[in-house]
Motif scaffolding. Structure first.
Motif, PDB file in Angstrom:
ATOM      1  N   LEU A  85       0.869  -1.192   0.000  1.00  0.00           N
ATOM      2  CA  LEU A  85       0.000   0.000   0.000  1.00  0.00           C
ATOM      3  C   LEU A  85       0.899   1.234   0.000  1.00  0.00           C
ATOM      4  CD1 LEU A  85      -2.880  -0.950   0.000  1.00  0.00           C
ATOM      5  CD2 LEU A  85      -1.595  -2.369   1.593  1.00  0.00           C
ATOM      6  N   THR A  86       0.804   2.027  -1.028  1.00  0.00           N
ATOM      7  CA  THR A  86       1.659   3.212  -1.162  1.00  0.00           C
ATOM      8  C   THR A  86       0.996   4.252  -2.057  1.00  0.00           C
ATOM      9  OG1 THR A  86       3.692   4.040  -2.206  1.00  0.00           O
ATOM     10  CG2 THR A  86       2.868   1.919  -2.989  1.00  0.00           C
ATOM     11  N   PRO A  87       1.230   5.528  -1.759  1.00  0.00           N
ATOM     12  CA  PRO A  87       0.655   6.578  -2.628  1.00  0.00           C
ATOM     13  C   PRO A  87       1.181   6.458  -4.059  1.00  0.00           C
ATOM     14  CG  PRO A  87       1.575   7.513  -0.611  1.00  0.00           C
ATOM     15  CD  PRO A  87       2.021   6.083  -0.659  1.00  0.00           C
ATOM     16  N   TYR A 113       6.773   5.497   8.481  1.00  0.00           N
ATOM     17  CA  TYR A 113       7.835   6.509   8.266  1.00  0.00           C
ATOM     18  C   TYR A 113       7.742   7.078   6.834  1.00  0.00           C
ATOM     19  CZ  TYR A 113       9.380   3.455  12.040  1.00  0.00           C
ATOM     20  OH  TYR A 113       9.397   2.669  13.178  1.00  0.00           O
ATOM     21  N   GLY A 115       8.563   5.579   4.254  1.00  0.00           N
ATOM     22  CA  GLY A 115       8.377   4.510   3.272  1.00  0.00           C
ATOM     23  C   GLY A 115       9.343   3.379   3.520  1.00  0.00           C
ATOM     24  N   LEU A 129      -0.574  -0.683  -4.606  1.00  0.00           N
ATOM     25  CA  LEU A 129      -1.900  -0.073  -4.694  1.00  0.00           C
ATOM     26  C   LEU A 129      -1.970   1.177  -3.827  1.00  0.00           C
ATOM     27  CD1 LEU A 129      -4.360  -3.121  -4.527  1.00  0.00           C
ATOM     28  CD2 LEU A 129      -3.880  -1.642  -6.508  1.00  0.00           C
ATOM     29  N   SER A 130      -2.699   2.185  -4.319  1.00  0.00           N
ATOM     30  CA  SER A 130      -2.937   3.403  -3.537  1.00  0.00           C
ATOM     31  C   SER A 130      -4.433   3.571  -3.324  1.00  0.00           C
ATOM     32  CB  SER A 130      -2.423   4.634  -4.283  1.00  0.00           C
ATOM     33  OG  SER A 130      -2.889   5.814  -3.621  1.00  0.00           O
ATOM     34  N   LEU A 136      -0.720   9.054   4.104  1.00  0.00           N
ATOM     35  CA  LEU A 136      -1.101   8.583   5.436  1.00  0.00           C
ATOM     36  C   LEU A 136       0.173   8.431   6.271  1.00  0.00           C
ATOM     37  CD1 LEU A 136      -3.475   5.749   4.143  1.00  0.00           C
ATOM     38  CD2 LEU A 136      -4.184   8.018   5.018  1.00  0.00           C
ATOM     39  N   GLY A 138       0.801   5.754   7.737  1.00  0.00           N
ATOM     40  CA  GLY A 138       1.163   4.340   7.637  1.00  0.00           C
ATOM     41  C   GLY A 138       0.211   3.654   6.676  1.00  0.00           C
ATOM     42  N   GLY A 139       0.584   2.498   6.199  1.00  0.00           N
ATOM     43  CA  GLY A 139      -0.258   1.772   5.237  1.00  0.00           C
ATOM     44  C   GLY A 139      -1.370   0.979   5.874  1.00  0.00           C
ATOM     45  N   ALA A 142      -4.910   1.859   4.913  1.00  0.00           N
ATOM     46  CA  ALA A 142      -5.128   1.483   3.512  1.00  0.00           C
ATOM     47  C   ALA A 142      -5.343  -0.022   3.401  1.00  0.00           C
ATOM     48  CB  ALA A 142      -3.926   1.921   2.677  1.00  0.00           C
TER      49      ALA A 142
HETATM   50  C1  4FV Z   1      -0.977   5.139   1.220  1.00  0.00           C
HETATM   51  C2  4FV Z   1      -1.937   5.632   0.324  1.00  0.00           C
HETATM   52  C3  4FV Z   1      -0.113   5.958   2.066  1.00  0.00           C
HETATM   53  C4  4FV Z   1       2.961   6.661   2.764  1.00  0.00           C
HETATM   54  C5  4FV Z   1       4.145   6.678   3.631  1.00  0.00           C
HETATM   55  C6  4FV Z   1       2.583   5.091   4.463  1.00  0.00           C
HETATM   56  C7  4FV Z   1       1.849   6.020   3.560  1.00  0.00           C
HETATM   57  C8  4FV Z   1       3.876   5.725   4.744  1.00  0.00           C
HETATM   58  N1  4FV Z   1      -0.990   3.846   1.109  1.00  0.00           N
HETATM   59  N2  4FV Z   1      -2.532   4.570  -0.284  1.00  0.00           N
HETATM   60  N3  4FV Z   1      -2.293   6.889   0.060  1.00  0.00           N
HETATM   61  N4  4FV Z   1       0.894   5.311   2.691  1.00  0.00           N
HETATM   62  O1  4FV Z   1      -0.275   7.166   2.161  1.00  0.00           O
HETATM   63  O2  4FV Z   1      -1.933   3.505   0.211  1.00  0.00           O
HETATM   64  O3  4FV Z   1       4.868   4.759   4.682  1.00  0.00           O
END
Ligand code: 4FV
Length: 430
Positions: A85-87, A113, A115, A129-130, A136, A138-139, A142
Protein backbone atom coordinates in the motif's frame (compact mmCIF):
# COMPACT_ATOMS: atom_id res chain seq x y z
CA UNK A 1 -10.19 -15.76 1.79
CA UNK A 2 -7.13 -15.00 3.91
CA UNK A 3 -5.56 -11.57 4.43
CA UNK A 4 -2.13 -11.35 6.06
CA UNK A 5 -1.12 -7.83 7.06
CA UNK A 6 2.62 -7.13 7.42
CA UNK A 7 2.78 -4.27 9.92
CA UNK A 8 4.86 -3.01 12.84
CA UNK A 9 1.56 -1.83 14.42
CA UNK A 10 -0.69 -4.92 14.46
CA UNK A 11 -2.77 -3.29 17.22
CA UNK A 12 -4.17 -0.98 14.53
CA UNK A 13 -5.69 -3.88 12.63
CA UNK A 14 -7.63 -5.81 15.24
CA UNK A 15 -10.09 -3.08 16.36
CA UNK A 16 -11.22 -2.36 12.80
CA UNK A 17 -12.21 -5.97 12.35
CA UNK A 18 -14.16 -6.28 15.60
CA UNK A 19 -17.55 -5.30 14.18
CA UNK A 20 -19.69 -4.92 11.06
CA UNK A 21 -20.09 -7.33 8.17
CA UNK A 22 -16.33 -7.89 7.90
CA UNK A 23 -16.01 -8.51 11.64
CA UNK A 24 -18.89 -10.98 11.54
CA UNK A 25 -17.43 -12.71 8.49
CA UNK A 26 -14.16 -13.12 10.35
CA UNK A 27 -15.91 -14.60 13.39
CA UNK A 28 -17.80 -16.92 11.04
CA UNK A 29 -14.50 -17.95 9.48
CA UNK A 30 -15.59 -16.84 6.02
CA UNK A 31 -12.49 -14.67 5.92
CA UNK A 32 -9.30 -14.79 7.97
CA UNK A 33 -7.11 -11.84 8.88
CA UNK A 34 -3.64 -12.33 10.39
CA UNK A 35 -0.76 -9.98 11.09
CA UNK A 36 3.00 -10.46 10.80
CA UNK A 37 5.28 -7.95 12.52
CA UNK A 38 8.69 -7.20 10.90
CA UNK A 39 10.00 -6.35 14.35
CA UNK A 40 9.81 -10.06 15.12
CA UNK A 41 12.37 -10.59 12.33
CA UNK A 42 14.99 -8.17 13.64
CA UNK A 43 18.34 -9.40 14.86
CA UNK A 44 19.72 -6.37 16.74
CA UNK A 45 18.98 -5.83 20.41
CA UNK A 46 17.05 -2.63 19.62
CA UNK A 47 14.83 -4.66 17.26
CA UNK A 48 15.23 -1.78 14.76
CA UNK A 49 12.91 -1.79 11.75
CA UNK A 50 13.91 1.62 10.43
CA UNK A 51 17.06 3.58 9.62
CA UNK A 52 18.16 6.96 8.22
CA UNK A 53 17.74 7.51 4.46
CA UNK A 54 20.81 7.29 2.23
CA UNK A 55 21.25 10.69 0.59
CA UNK A 56 19.93 12.46 3.65
CA UNK A 57 16.52 14.07 4.02
CA UNK A 58 13.84 14.05 6.73
CA UNK A 59 12.44 11.03 8.51
CA UNK A 60 13.35 7.36 8.52
CA UNK A 61 13.04 4.48 6.05
CA UNK A 62 11.97 0.91 6.83
CA UNK A 63 14.95 -1.46 6.75
CA UNK A 64 14.84 -4.19 4.05
CA UNK A 65 15.90 -7.27 6.00
CA UNK A 66 13.12 -7.47 8.66
CA UNK A 67 10.56 -6.58 5.99
CA UNK A 68 11.77 -9.21 3.51
CA UNK A 69 11.73 -11.86 6.23
CA UNK A 70 8.27 -10.85 7.42
CA UNK A 71 6.86 -10.81 3.88
CA UNK A 72 8.33 -14.24 3.17
CA UNK A 73 6.79 -15.59 6.35
CA UNK A 74 3.42 -14.02 5.52
CA UNK A 75 3.38 -15.19 1.89
CA UNK A 76 4.32 -18.78 2.70
CA UNK A 77 4.33 -21.48 0.00
CA UNK A 78 2.69 -21.52 -2.50
CA UNK A 79 3.53 -17.83 -2.27
CA UNK A 80 0.51 -15.55 -1.81
CA UNK A 81 0.04 -12.38 -3.88
CA UNK A 82 1.99 -9.58 -2.16
CA UNK A 83 0.57 -6.05 -2.25
CA UNK A 84 2.31 -2.88 -0.98
CA UNK A 85 0.00 0.00 0.00
CA UNK A 86 1.66 3.21 -1.16
CA UNK A 87 0.66 6.58 -2.63
CA UNK A 88 2.90 5.57 -5.56
CA UNK A 89 0.67 2.59 -6.33
CA UNK A 90 -2.05 2.14 -8.94
CA UNK A 91 -5.36 3.66 -7.79
CA UNK A 92 -7.52 1.04 -6.13
CA UNK A 93 -10.75 0.54 -8.13
CA UNK A 94 -13.88 -1.55 -7.64
CA UNK A 95 -12.84 -3.57 -10.67
CA UNK A 96 -9.48 -4.45 -9.07
CA UNK A 97 -11.22 -5.15 -5.75
CA UNK A 98 -13.51 -7.63 -7.49
CA UNK A 99 -10.48 -9.36 -9.09
CA UNK A 100 -8.56 -9.58 -5.78
CA UNK A 101 -11.57 -11.27 -4.17
CA UNK A 102 -11.02 -14.23 -6.47
CA UNK A 103 -7.64 -14.97 -4.87
CA UNK A 104 -7.35 -17.50 -2.00
CA UNK A 105 -5.16 -15.11 -0.01
CA UNK A 106 -3.24 -11.83 -0.21
CA UNK A 107 -0.42 -10.29 1.80
CA UNK A 108 -0.85 -6.57 2.52
CA UNK A 109 2.45 -4.82 3.30
CA UNK A 110 2.18 -1.60 5.30
CA UNK A 111 4.87 1.05 5.21
CA UNK A 112 5.58 3.47 8.02
CA UNK A 113 7.83 6.51 8.27
CA UNK A 114 8.86 7.93 4.89
CA UNK A 115 8.38 4.51 3.27
CA UNK A 116 10.29 1.28 2.70
CA UNK A 117 13.69 0.46 1.11
CA UNK A 118 13.09 0.31 -2.66
CA UNK A 119 14.84 -3.06 -2.94
CA UNK A 120 12.02 -4.68 -0.95
CA UNK A 121 9.66 -3.63 -3.72
CA UNK A 122 12.03 -5.01 -6.37
CA UNK A 123 12.50 -8.31 -4.53
CA UNK A 124 9.23 -9.06 -2.75
CA UNK A 125 6.26 -7.01 -3.97
CA UNK A 126 3.90 -8.19 -6.77
CA UNK A 127 1.58 -5.18 -6.84
CA UNK A 128 1.50 -1.60 -5.48
CA UNK A 129 -1.90 -0.07 -4.69
CA UNK A 130 -2.94 3.40 -3.54
CA UNK A 131 -6.25 4.25 -1.89
CA UNK A 132 -5.92 7.89 -2.84
CA UNK A 133 -3.65 10.80 -3.70
CA UNK A 134 -2.83 11.83 -0.15
CA UNK A 135 -0.20 10.67 2.40
CA UNK A 136 -1.10 8.58 5.44
CA UNK A 137 1.22 8.06 8.39
CA UNK A 138 1.16 4.34 7.64
CA UNK A 139 -0.26 1.77 5.24
CA UNK A 140 -2.43 0.07 7.88
CA UNK A 141 -5.57 2.10 7.23
CA UNK A 142 -5.13 1.48 3.51
CA UNK A 143 -4.76 -2.25 4.18
CA UNK A 144 -8.02 -2.15 6.14
CA UNK A 145 -9.71 -0.38 3.25
CA UNK A 146 -8.57 -3.16 0.93
CA UNK A 147 -9.73 -5.88 3.37
CA UNK A 148 -13.16 -4.24 3.77
CA UNK A 149 -13.70 -3.61 0.03
CA UNK A 150 -12.45 -7.09 -1.05
CA UNK A 151 -14.21 -9.03 1.72
CA UNK A 152 -17.56 -7.73 0.45
CA UNK A 153 -17.03 -9.82 -2.71
CA UNK A 154 -16.17 -12.98 -0.77
CA UNK A 155 -19.19 -15.33 -0.93
CA UNK A 156 -20.93 -15.48 2.42
CA UNK A 157 -19.78 -12.10 3.67
CA UNK A 158 -22.71 -9.99 2.45
CA UNK A 159 -26.26 -11.25 3.00
CA UNK A 160 -27.58 -10.41 -0.44
CA UNK A 161 -24.62 -10.66 -2.83
CA UNK A 162 -26.98 -8.90 -5.26
CA UNK A 163 -26.43 -5.56 -3.58
CA UNK A 164 -22.85 -5.70 -4.89
CA UNK A 165 -24.07 -5.16 -8.44
CA UNK A 166 -26.06 -2.07 -7.54
CA UNK A 167 -23.23 -0.43 -5.74
CA UNK A 168 -21.38 2.67 -6.82
CA UNK A 169 -18.56 2.00 -9.23
CA UNK A 170 -19.82 -1.55 -9.83
CA UNK A 171 -20.92 -0.54 -13.33
CA UNK A 172 -18.46 2.35 -13.45
CA UNK A 173 -21.30 4.57 -12.18
CA UNK A 174 -21.94 6.38 -8.91
CA UNK A 175 -24.77 5.02 -6.77
CA UNK A 176 -28.38 6.23 -7.09
CA UNK A 177 -29.92 8.09 -4.12
CA UNK A 178 -31.37 5.97 -1.34
CA UNK A 179 -34.42 6.70 0.83
CA UNK A 180 -36.19 5.04 3.79
CA UNK A 181 -38.98 6.00 6.26
CA UNK A 182 -40.37 8.57 6.97
CA UNK A 183 -42.06 9.37 3.65
CA UNK A 184 -42.00 13.11 4.50
CA UNK A 185 -39.12 14.65 6.41
CA UNK A 186 -39.50 18.06 8.02
CA UNK A 187 -37.11 20.67 6.67
CA UNK A 188 -36.71 23.66 9.06
CA UNK A 189 -35.81 25.88 6.12
CA UNK A 190 -38.69 24.93 3.85
CA UNK A 191 -41.42 22.51 2.84
CA UNK A 192 -41.12 18.90 3.97
CA UNK A 193 -38.70 16.75 2.03
CA UNK A 194 -40.65 13.89 0.44
CA UNK A 195 -39.40 10.57 -0.90
CA UNK A 196 -39.59 10.57 -4.75
CA UNK A 197 -43.03 9.15 -5.60
CA UNK A 198 -41.63 6.69 -8.13
CA UNK A 199 -40.08 4.77 -5.22
CA UNK A 200 -43.45 4.07 -3.63
CA UNK A 201 -45.13 3.26 -6.97
CA UNK A 202 -44.47 -0.47 -6.71
CA UNK A 203 -43.54 -0.37 -10.39
CA UNK A 204 -40.18 -2.12 -10.11
CA UNK A 205 -39.23 -1.64 -13.76
CA UNK A 206 -39.89 2.09 -13.48
CA UNK A 207 -38.00 2.23 -10.19
CA UNK A 208 -35.00 0.43 -11.72
CA UNK A 209 -35.06 2.80 -14.72
CA UNK A 210 -35.27 5.82 -12.42
CA UNK A 211 -32.37 4.56 -10.31
CA UNK A 212 -30.25 3.85 -13.41
CA UNK A 213 -30.94 7.35 -14.74
CA UNK A 214 -30.05 8.87 -11.36
CA UNK A 215 -26.78 6.93 -11.29
CA UNK A 216 -25.89 8.03 -14.83
CA UNK A 217 -26.82 11.69 -14.17
CA UNK A 218 -24.83 11.81 -10.94
CA UNK A 219 -21.82 10.28 -12.60
CA UNK A 220 -22.01 12.76 -15.46
CA UNK A 221 -22.32 15.73 -13.12
CA UNK A 222 -19.90 14.68 -10.41
CA UNK A 223 -17.34 12.47 -12.11
CA UNK A 224 -16.74 13.47 -15.75
CA UNK A 225 -13.66 11.24 -15.67
CA UNK A 226 -15.78 8.19 -14.81
CA UNK A 227 -18.52 9.28 -17.22
CA UNK A 228 -15.97 9.46 -20.03
CA UNK A 229 -15.33 5.73 -19.49
CA UNK A 230 -19.00 4.81 -19.03
CA UNK A 231 -20.35 2.43 -21.71
CA UNK A 232 -24.16 2.74 -21.87
CA UNK A 233 -26.07 -0.54 -22.29
CA UNK A 234 -28.63 -0.96 -25.06
CA UNK A 235 -31.32 -0.23 -22.45
CA UNK A 236 -29.48 2.93 -21.41
CA UNK A 237 -29.35 4.01 -25.06
CA UNK A 238 -33.13 3.82 -25.24
CA UNK A 239 -33.49 5.89 -22.07
CA UNK A 240 -30.76 8.39 -22.86
CA UNK A 241 -30.56 10.98 -25.62
CA UNK A 242 -28.60 9.85 -28.70
CA UNK A 243 -24.82 9.84 -28.23
CA UNK A 244 -23.54 13.41 -27.94
CA UNK A 245 -21.33 13.24 -31.05
CA UNK A 246 -24.35 12.17 -33.12
CA UNK A 247 -26.17 15.42 -32.23
CA UNK A 248 -23.13 17.67 -32.44
CA UNK A 249 -22.64 20.06 -35.35
CA UNK A 250 -19.45 21.91 -36.25
CA UNK A 251 -19.58 25.40 -37.73
CA UNK A 252 -16.63 27.09 -39.42
CA UNK A 253 -17.31 30.80 -38.99
CA UNK A 254 -15.97 33.31 -41.54
CA UNK A 255 -18.03 36.19 -40.04
CA UNK A 256 -18.11 37.68 -37.44
CA UNK A 257 -14.39 37.05 -36.82
CA UNK A 258 -11.53 39.40 -35.99
CA UNK A 259 -8.18 40.21 -37.59
CA UNK A 260 -4.91 40.63 -35.68
CA UNK A 261 -5.95 44.18 -34.70
CA UNK A 262 -9.24 42.96 -33.30
CA UNK A 263 -11.23 44.56 -36.09
CA UNK A 264 -14.32 42.60 -37.15
CA UNK A 265 -13.82 41.12 -40.62
CA UNK A 266 -15.10 38.44 -42.98
CA UNK A 267 -12.49 35.90 -44.03
CA UNK A 268 -12.34 34.04 -47.31
CA UNK A 269 -13.22 30.38 -47.54
CA UNK A 270 -10.28 28.07 -48.19
CA UNK A 271 -10.71 24.77 -50.04
CA UNK A 272 -8.92 22.53 -47.58
CA UNK A 273 -10.95 23.87 -44.67
CA UNK A 274 -13.91 22.29 -46.42
CA UNK A 275 -12.22 18.92 -46.87
CA UNK A 276 -10.26 18.62 -43.64
CA UNK A 277 -12.97 19.61 -41.20
CA UNK A 278 -15.53 17.51 -43.12
CA UNK A 279 -13.22 14.51 -42.67
CA UNK A 280 -12.68 15.29 -38.98
CA UNK A 281 -16.46 15.67 -38.54
CA UNK A 282 -17.10 12.29 -40.11
CA UNK A 283 -14.30 10.66 -38.14
CA UNK A 284 -15.95 11.65 -34.86
CA UNK A 285 -19.47 10.85 -36.02
CA UNK A 286 -20.81 14.40 -36.07
CA UNK A 287 -24.25 15.20 -37.45
CA UNK A 288 -23.15 18.08 -39.67
CA UNK A 289 -20.44 20.55 -40.71
CA UNK A 290 -21.66 24.06 -41.43
CA UNK A 291 -19.68 26.63 -43.40
CA UNK A 292 -20.83 30.07 -42.25
CA UNK A 293 -20.21 33.09 -44.51
CA UNK A 294 -22.46 36.03 -45.41
CA UNK A 295 -20.99 36.00 -48.95
CA UNK A 296 -23.37 34.06 -51.21
CA UNK A 297 -20.68 33.30 -53.81
CA UNK A 298 -18.52 31.76 -51.12
CA UNK A 299 -21.40 29.58 -50.01
CA UNK A 300 -22.00 28.57 -53.61
CA UNK A 301 -18.31 27.70 -53.95
CA UNK A 302 -18.45 25.49 -50.87
CA UNK A 303 -21.56 23.70 -52.07
CA UNK A 304 -20.01 23.29 -55.53
CA UNK A 305 -16.81 21.79 -54.17
CA UNK A 306 -18.74 19.45 -51.87
CA UNK A 307 -20.97 18.40 -54.74
CA UNK A 308 -17.92 17.75 -56.96
CA UNK A 309 -16.69 15.17 -54.49
CA UNK A 310 -20.10 13.74 -53.66
CA UNK A 311 -20.80 13.08 -57.34
CA UNK A 312 -17.30 11.76 -58.00
CA UNK A 313 -17.75 7.98 -57.66
CA UNK A 314 -14.02 7.44 -57.27
CA UNK A 315 -13.88 9.55 -54.17
CA UNK A 316 -16.65 7.68 -52.37
CA UNK A 317 -14.86 7.72 -49.00
CA UNK A 318 -14.33 11.50 -49.38
CA UNK A 319 -17.93 11.80 -50.52
CA UNK A 320 -19.20 10.55 -47.15
CA UNK A 321 -17.30 13.34 -45.46
CA UNK A 322 -18.29 16.07 -47.87
CA UNK A 323 -21.92 14.97 -47.57
CA UNK A 324 -21.86 16.49 -44.08
CA UNK A 325 -21.20 19.97 -45.52
CA UNK A 326 -23.90 22.61 -45.18
CA UNK A 327 -23.65 26.36 -45.77
CA UNK A 328 -25.33 29.24 -43.95
CA UNK A 329 -25.08 33.01 -44.04
CA UNK A 330 -24.85 33.35 -40.24
CA UNK A 331 -24.58 31.50 -36.96
CA UNK A 332 -28.20 32.39 -36.24
CA UNK A 333 -29.26 30.65 -39.44
CA UNK A 334 -27.40 27.51 -38.42
CA UNK A 335 -29.14 27.67 -35.03
CA UNK A 336 -32.54 27.98 -36.73
CA UNK A 337 -31.72 25.02 -39.03
CA UNK A 338 -30.69 22.84 -36.09
CA UNK A 339 -33.71 23.82 -34.03
CA UNK A 340 -35.88 22.71 -36.91
CA UNK A 341 -33.85 19.53 -37.56
CA UNK A 342 -33.67 18.39 -33.92
CA UNK A 343 -36.82 20.02 -32.57
CA UNK A 344 -34.67 21.63 -29.86
CA UNK A 345 -32.57 24.79 -29.87
CA UNK A 346 -28.86 23.98 -29.92
CA UNK A 347 -26.41 24.64 -27.11
CA UNK A 348 -23.87 26.98 -28.72
CA UNK A 349 -20.28 26.38 -27.66
CA UNK A 350 -17.46 28.64 -28.80
CA UNK A 351 -13.79 27.82 -29.12
CA UNK A 352 -10.98 30.32 -28.84
CA UNK A 353 -7.21 30.51 -28.54
CA UNK A 354 -7.62 33.40 -26.09
CA UNK A 355 -8.58 32.85 -22.44
CA UNK A 356 -10.34 36.19 -22.14
CA UNK A 357 -12.81 35.74 -25.02
CA UNK A 358 -16.57 35.22 -24.42
CA UNK A 359 -16.34 36.54 -20.84
CA UNK A 360 -20.06 35.95 -20.27
CA UNK A 361 -19.95 32.30 -21.28
CA UNK A 362 -19.32 29.39 -18.89
CA UNK A 363 -15.85 27.94 -19.37
CA UNK A 364 -15.58 24.20 -19.79
CA UNK A 365 -12.89 21.61 -20.39
CA UNK A 366 -13.92 19.07 -23.06
CA UNK A 367 -14.61 16.42 -20.36
CA UNK A 368 -16.67 18.87 -18.31
CA UNK A 369 -18.71 19.86 -21.36
CA UNK A 370 -19.38 16.24 -22.30
CA UNK A 371 -20.40 15.41 -18.74
CA UNK A 372 -22.62 18.47 -18.52
CA UNK A 373 -24.54 18.06 -21.77
CA UNK A 374 -24.49 14.30 -22.42
CA UNK A 375 -27.86 13.83 -20.78
CA UNK A 376 -29.32 17.04 -22.21
CA UNK A 377 -31.12 16.02 -25.46
CA UNK A 378 -30.44 19.39 -27.16
CA UNK A 379 -28.11 19.42 -30.18
CA UNK A 380 -24.63 20.89 -29.68
CA UNK A 381 -23.25 23.57 -32.04
CA UNK A 382 -19.47 23.94 -31.84
CA UNK A 383 -18.17 27.20 -33.35
CA UNK A 384 -14.67 27.39 -34.86
CA UNK A 385 -13.44 30.85 -35.80
CA UNK A 386 -11.23 31.64 -38.79
CA UNK A 387 -8.88 34.64 -38.99
CA UNK A 388 -7.73 35.60 -35.49
CA UNK A 389 -10.84 34.10 -33.91
CA UNK A 390 -14.54 34.60 -33.31
CA UNK A 391 -15.77 38.14 -32.68
CA UNK A 392 -17.17 37.20 -29.28
CA UNK A 393 -19.18 40.38 -28.74
CA UNK A 394 -21.19 39.64 -31.89
CA UNK A 395 -22.26 36.11 -31.06
CA UNK A 396 -24.49 36.47 -27.96
CA UNK A 397 -25.97 33.00 -28.44
CA UNK A 398 -22.77 31.42 -27.09
CA UNK A 399 -23.43 29.96 -23.63
CA UNK A 400 -20.25 27.97 -23.16
CA UNK A 401 -16.65 28.32 -24.29
CA UNK A 402 -14.11 25.52 -24.47
CA UNK A 403 -10.79 26.16 -22.75
CA UNK A 404 -8.06 27.10 -25.27
CA UNK A 405 -5.82 24.29 -26.48
CA UNK A 406 -2.45 24.74 -24.82
CA UNK A 407 0.70 23.21 -26.28
CA UNK A 408 4.03 23.31 -24.53
CA UNK A 409 5.07 26.81 -25.62
CA UNK A 410 3.41 30.22 -25.44
CA UNK A 411 3.02 30.17 -29.22
CA UNK A 412 -0.63 29.30 -29.85
CA UNK A 413 -1.65 29.79 -33.47
CA UNK A 414 -2.87 26.35 -34.49
CA UNK A 415 -4.61 26.16 -37.85
CA UNK A 416 -8.37 25.97 -37.42
CA UNK A 417 -8.24 22.53 -39.06
CA UNK A 418 -5.80 21.23 -36.42
CA UNK A 419 -7.63 22.91 -33.55
CA UNK A 420 -10.88 21.39 -34.77
CA UNK A 421 -9.41 17.89 -34.95
CA UNK A 422 -7.81 18.17 -31.49
CA UNK A 423 -11.01 19.44 -29.87
CA UNK A 424 -13.14 16.74 -31.49
CA UNK A 425 -10.75 14.10 -30.23
CA UNK A 426 -10.82 15.57 -26.72
CA UNK A 427 -14.63 15.64 -26.81
CA UNK A 428 -15.38 12.33 -28.48
CA UNK A 429 -12.08 10.46 -28.95
CA UNK A 430 -11.93 6.97 -27.36
C1 4FV B 1 -0.98 5.14 1.22
C2 4FV B 1 -1.94 5.63 0.32
C3 4FV B 1 -0.11 5.96 2.07
C4 4FV B 1 2.96 6.66 2.76
C5 4FV B 1 4.14 6.68 3.63
C6 4FV B 1 2.58 5.09 4.46
C7 4FV B 1 1.85 6.02 3.56
C8 4FV B 1 3.88 5.73 4.74
N1 4FV B 1 -0.99 3.85 1.11
N2 4FV B 1 -2.53 4.57 -0.28
N3 4FV B 1 -2.29 6.89 0.06
N4 4FV B 1 0.89 5.31 2.69
O1 4FV B 1 -0.28 7.17 2.16
O2 4FV B 1 -1.93 3.50 0.21
O3 4FV B 1 4.87 4.76 4.68
Amino acid sequence: MKFTVVTILPELIEPALAAGVVGRAREAGVIAVATVNPRDFTTDRHRSVDDTPYGGGPGMVMKPEPLLAAIAAAAGEPRAHRILLTPAGAPLTQARVRELAALPEVVLVCGRYEGIDERVIELAIDEQLSIGDYVLSGGELAALVVIDAVARFVPGVLGEASSLDDESHSAGLLEYPQYTRPLRLADPAGPDRAVPEILTSGNHAAIAAWRRRQAIERTAQRRPDLFARFAPTAADRKALPPALHARTHLALVHHPVVDRTGAVITTALTNFDIHDLARSSLTYGLAGYHIVTPIASQRDKAEHIAKLWIDDAQGEHRARALALVRTADSVDTVMANLTEQHGLAPLVVATSARHESFPAAARRSPAELVAEVSLNPAPLLLLLGTGWGLADALIPSVSRVLAPIEGTSDWNHLSVRSAGAILLDRLFGR
